[in-house]
Design an enzyme around this catalytic site. Structure first.
Site, PDB file in Angstrom:
ATOM      1  CG  HIS A  61      96.424  90.561  29.412  1.00  0.00           C
ATOM      2  ND1 HIS A  61      96.787  91.795  28.927  1.00  0.00           N
ATOM      3  CD2 HIS A  61      95.294  90.215  28.759  1.00  0.00           C
ATOM      4  CE1 HIS A  61      95.903  92.181  28.023  1.00  0.00           C
ATOM      5  NE2 HIS A  61      94.985  91.234  27.891  1.00  0.00           N
ATOM      6  CG  ASP A  89      92.592  88.307  26.137  1.00  0.00           C
ATOM      7  OD1 ASP A  89      92.930  89.267  26.853  1.00  0.00           O
ATOM      8  OD2 ASP A  89      92.444  88.400  24.907  1.00  0.00           O
ATOM      9  CG  HIS A 136      97.186  90.880  24.245  1.00  0.00           C
ATOM     10  ND1 HIS A 136      96.863  89.570  24.494  1.00  0.00           N
ATOM     11  CD2 HIS A 136      96.081  91.599  24.562  1.00  0.00           C
ATOM     12  CE1 HIS A 136      95.618  89.497  24.938  1.00  0.00           C
ATOM     13  NE2 HIS A 136      95.125  90.715  25.004  1.00  0.00           N
ATOM     14  NE  ARG A 155      87.683  91.076  23.379  1.00  0.00           N
ATOM     15  CZ  ARG A 155      87.690  91.209  24.707  1.00  0.00           C
ATOM     16  NH1 ARG A 155      88.687  91.832  25.313  1.00  0.00           N
ATOM     17  NH2 ARG A 155      86.702  90.742  25.438  1.00  0.00           N
TER      18      ARG A 155
HETATM   19  C1  OGA Z   1      91.737  92.901  24.902  1.00  0.00           C
HETATM   20  C2  OGA Z   1      92.927  93.721  24.989  1.00  0.00           C
HETATM   21  C3  OGA Z   1      94.054  95.224  23.513  1.00  0.00           C
HETATM   22  C4  OGA Z   1      93.900  96.580  22.934  1.00  0.00           C
HETATM   23  O1  OGA Z   1      90.742  93.400  24.316  1.00  0.00           O
HETATM   24  O2  OGA Z   1      91.769  91.744  25.362  1.00  0.00           O
HETATM   25  O3  OGA Z   1      93.832  93.380  25.690  1.00  0.00           O
HETATM   26  O4  OGA Z   1      94.879  97.059  22.347  1.00  0.00           O
HETATM   27  N1  OGA Z   1      92.923  94.815  24.188  1.00  0.00           N
HETATM   28  O5  OGA Z   1      92.840  97.188  23.048  1.00  0.00           O
HETATM   29 MN    MN Z   2      93.485  91.241  26.361  1.00  0.00          MN
END
Ligand code: OGA
Ligand code: MN
Length: 288
Positions: free
Chosen positions: A112, A114, A264, A280
């Site tokens: 995806h 985000d 990702h 994050r």
């Molecule tokens: C996000 C995601 C990736 C991860 O936080 O948007 O996709 O590796 N996380 O945790």
């Molecule tokens: Mn993500």
């Protein structure tokens, strides 16, 4: 600081060395990091950082405005922010003593970009590894500039000018993500946006492919079977081994991705191997 950049895989994902983000950065340092991030195709990481939540937020502010409560306005996620820090979303399988989750366990366990279902999706995120399992829990990134550039000329020509529908509903129907929307599909459907299939990056001016398996439901104006065949092809093409970088996390890694130029995938295979605890921040806009 005299920052150096090292390619992690050919033409994609750079490691910036000789940077300590717990120290103040000069405007020149920040400009160098931003250039490195863009030159890297949108994945830049720094190892061995020892930072507090405040330092994480301050560092993120160099690259854009930091969201409070993230890009997804979802009350079900409210408890996943770090106590006292609405800018820091916790991605983790950690549980409290009473079994309640500390953060979101399955954030992005599929390909995806985000919140691409928003008209203006976030600029990027900065993910910091605080605890890691003994193995697994990698994050994989796909370079969507390169995905575009490696299409054949006839395919590029056909896609030029087409637009695609992105909706949160797509992810709810296909994945275990956003379980809180099951039974509230109308709400998931109302979170939608249309984007060109081929976009031009606002900072680099490079063209890229902007569709993702998580949220892109269909290409507008094509018959359903044609749209599906083309999207399936584009997803397979974008995620070929040639086009991805797999980040194997080390404690203290801070990795920033450009949400405009990469997709990702968080690999959820680590649960039997310990705790993965990530902080994050997410940024919007471009600093002027
Ligand atoms: C996000 C995601 C990736 C991860 O936080 O948007 O996709 O590796 N996380 O945790
Ligand atoms: Mn993500």
């Amino acid at each position: 600081m005299s920052i150096t950049f090292h390619m992690a895989t050919p033409n994609f994902a750079f490691e910036a060395r000789d940077v300590d983000i717990s120290q103040p950065l000069s405007a020149a340092d920040v400009a160098q990091l931003r250039k490195g991030w863009l030159d890297a195709g949108g994945v830049l990481f720094l190892r061995k950082q020892d930072i507090t939540p405040d330092q994480h937020i301050d560092f993120s502010r160099h690259f854009g405005n930091v969201y409070d409560q993230g890009p997804v306005n979802n009350p079900a996620l409210a408890g996943y922010y770090l106590e006292g820090y609405p800018q820091i979303f916790q991605v983790t399988n950690k549980k409290l003593a009473d079994g309640r989750p500390v953060g979101r366990e399955d954030a992005g366990t599929y390909w995806h970009s985000d919140a691409s279902w928003q008209p203006e999706p976030p600029t990027g995120s900065l993910l910091y590894a605080r605890e890691l399992p003994s193995t697994g829990g990698d994050t994989i990134f796909a370079n969507m500039y390169q995905a575009y550039e490696t299409l054949s000329e006839p395919m590029k020509k056909m896609l030029e000018g087409l637009e695609a529908q992105h909706t949160l509903l797509s992810a709810v129907l296909q994945t275990s993500y956003a379980k809180e929307y099951v039974g509230k599909l109308d709400q998931a459907q109302s979170k939608n946006a249309v984007h060109p299939v081929i976009k031009t990056h606002p900072e680099t001016g490079r063209k890229l492919l902007f569709v993702n398996p998580g949220f892109t439901s269909h290409i507008i104006g094509l018959p359903r079977d044609e749209s599906k065949a083309i999207l399936d092809y584009l997803f397979a093409h974008s995620t070929k081994p040639d086009n991805v970088y797999r980040h194997v996390w080390q404690l203290g890694d801070l990795l920033m991705w450009d949400n405009r130029s990469v997709m990702h995938y968080a690999v959820p295979n680590y649960k039997a191997f310990g705790i993965r605890y990530m902080h994050r921040t997410t940024i919007k806009g471009i600093p002027q």
